[in-house]
Design a protein around this motif. Structure first.
Motif, PDB file in Angstrom:
ATOM      1  N   SER A 240       5.795 -59.748  20.707  1.00 36.44           N
ATOM      2  CA  SER A 240       5.741 -61.223  19.346  1.00 36.44           C
ATOM      3  C   SER A 240       5.593 -62.625  19.869  1.00 36.44           C
ATOM      4  CB  SER A 240       5.031 -60.971  18.588  1.00 36.44           C
ATOM      5  OG  SER A 240       4.628 -59.938  17.681  1.00 36.44           O
ATOM      6  N   LYS A 241       7.698 -62.046  20.230  1.00 37.74           N
ATOM      7  CA  LYS A 241       8.405 -64.165  20.738  1.00 37.74           C
ATOM      8  C   LYS A 241       9.857 -62.945  21.087  1.00 37.74           C
ATOM      9  CE  LYS A 241       9.218 -68.537  19.562  1.00 37.74           C
ATOM     10  NZ  LYS A 241       9.185 -68.978  18.408  1.00 37.74           N
TER      11      LYS A 241
ATOM     12  N   TYR B  16      13.169 -64.494  21.705  1.00 33.02           N
ATOM     13  CA  TYR B  16      14.868 -65.405  21.908  1.00 33.02           C
ATOM     14  C   TYR B  16      15.344 -64.882  22.980  1.00 33.02           C
ATOM     15  CZ  TYR B  16      12.309 -66.129  17.744  1.00 33.02           C
ATOM     16  OH  TYR B  16      10.758 -66.610  16.355  1.00 33.02           O
TER      17      TYR B  16
ATOM     18  N   ILE C 296       9.972 -58.679  18.158  1.00 32.95           N
ATOM     19  CA  ILE C 296      10.840 -59.617  18.829  1.00 32.95           C
ATOM     20  C   ILE C 296      11.853 -59.072  20.000  1.00 32.95           C
ATOM     21  CG2 ILE C 296      10.112 -61.749  17.348  1.00 32.95           C
ATOM     22  CD1 ILE C 296      12.987 -61.532  16.707  1.00 32.95           C
TER      23      ILE C 296
END
Length: 354
Positions: free
Chosen positions: A178-179, A181, A153
């Motif tokens: 995956s992600k 933030y 991430i």
């Protein structure tokens, strides 16, 4: 500066000295050793100055570039406008504005049309893409984490949204995050530690199962460890350079006063990192770094002079480079001329053609 802030700054400088005592390769290997642990499920990476290196020395150098290439109808100083917009939004309570909010403020302040605003906003994201590239030592860590089957991430304090950051990362070869933030979307920050709390909650795992890698100890090291995360800080090439001598910052201020100069310096620092990092310490300048740190700036300055000298460009139809000594300057000039898309044509003359 308040006493508490002076203490924090002093501790940070001491810690940075400790970190830069070991090269980036050492910290990369340490990160990979931690990734090898089956207890680590998630590898979190900071984005700017960690995954990605900007050609711009300061973030505001991107705005300097935009300012020089702004449309004729835009009369205001983009550098000053960008800085003021973020300051005023923060005063108004928006601590984590996104790029659109920043340009909306500028639009209202300077009377831009919606189309002009969108064009400038797009120009900024395009400039970020143009001047961003992967930091090699971190890219190797990223590849290693993917190979080991870890969930990867990104966590960033940034005004660009996650979609734009994803595009930047993919443009530079990072295709398996995956992600992402980002502070402007979660209204929380790494600097305060609140973004890490959100990450741990959303990932639904124990903090001890996360490894975070970044470049700035207060945000990427201290804040994560306080929450039970594992962390490795890899100082940027610029931080290594500054810590090599007390003269380094003075050297930068004296010799790299324009945004173009600073772009060149950042290029030099980034390229030298692969050979141990540019340093004022004795015995550190090998042949590869000599070419990058000494020969390249000299060729750049010669080319810049030839490209920008009005008298030469007005009174002559071509440039002639004579003898073996001039072959390399000619190659450098042609590359910079092609990039700038202007300047006189160049021709190499050896003894036979004279």
């Amino acid at each position: 500066m308040a006493f508490k802030d002076r203490i924090k700054t002093g501790l940070y400088n001491i810690n940075l000295k400790t970190l830069t005592a070991r090269d980036a390769k050492h910290w990369s290997q340490k990160a990979m050793q931690i990734i090898d642990s089956p207890k680590i499920k998630v590898v979190s990476l900071d984005v700017f100055d960690t995954c990605l290196i900007r050609s711009s020395f300061y973030p505001s150098d991107i705005y300097c570039y935009m300012n020089e290439h702004r449309p004729e109808e835009v009369k205001f100083d983009i550098v000053a406008a960008r800085k003021t917009a973020e300051e005023q939004l923060a005063k108004g309570g928006d601590k984590y504005p996104n790029l659109n909010a920043i340009w909306e403020w500028i639009r209202n302040e300077y009377g831009l049309t919606e189309n002009q605003m969108l064009q400038l906003e797009k120009a900024e994201t395009e400039a970020e893409k143009k001047f961003s590239h992967a930091r090699r030592c971190v890219y190797e860590i990223y590849q290693y984490a993917v190979k080991k089957g870890k969930r990867v991430i990104a966590v960033s304090d940034m005004y660009l949204n996650s979609t734009t950051i994803k595009e930047l990362l993919e443009h530079c070869g990072y295709h398996n995050f995956s992600k992402i933030y980002v502070s402007c979307e979660y209204h929380a920050s790494k600097h305060e530690g609140t973004l890490y709390d959100i990450v741990a909650k959303e990932e639904q795992i124990s903090p001890s199962e996360i490894l975070h890698i970044g470049d700035y100890w207060p945000s990427d090291g201290w804040r994560t460890r306080k929450r039970g995360w594992h962390s490795v800080c890899i100082p940027s090439a610029y931080q290594y350079f500054l810590c090599s001598s007390g003269k380094a910052s003075t050297f930068v201020n004296d010799h790299f006063s324009t945004w173009r100069d600073r772009f060149m310096l950042n290029y030099i620092l980034d390229r030298c990192e692969a050979y141990g990092g540019l340093s004022f310490r004795k015995g550190t300048l090998n042949l590869e770094m000599f070419a990058i740190a000494c020969l390249f700036p000299m060729l750049y300055r010669i080319s810049e002079f030839l490209l920008n000298n009005r008298e030469i460009n007005s009174n002559y139809s071509r440039l002639c480079f004579l003898s073996r000594d001039a072959w390399l300057p000619m190659v450098a000039y042609n590359k910079i001329r092609d990039y700038a898309e202007r300047g006189l044509c160049a021709e190499y003359l050896d003894r036979k053609s004279v």
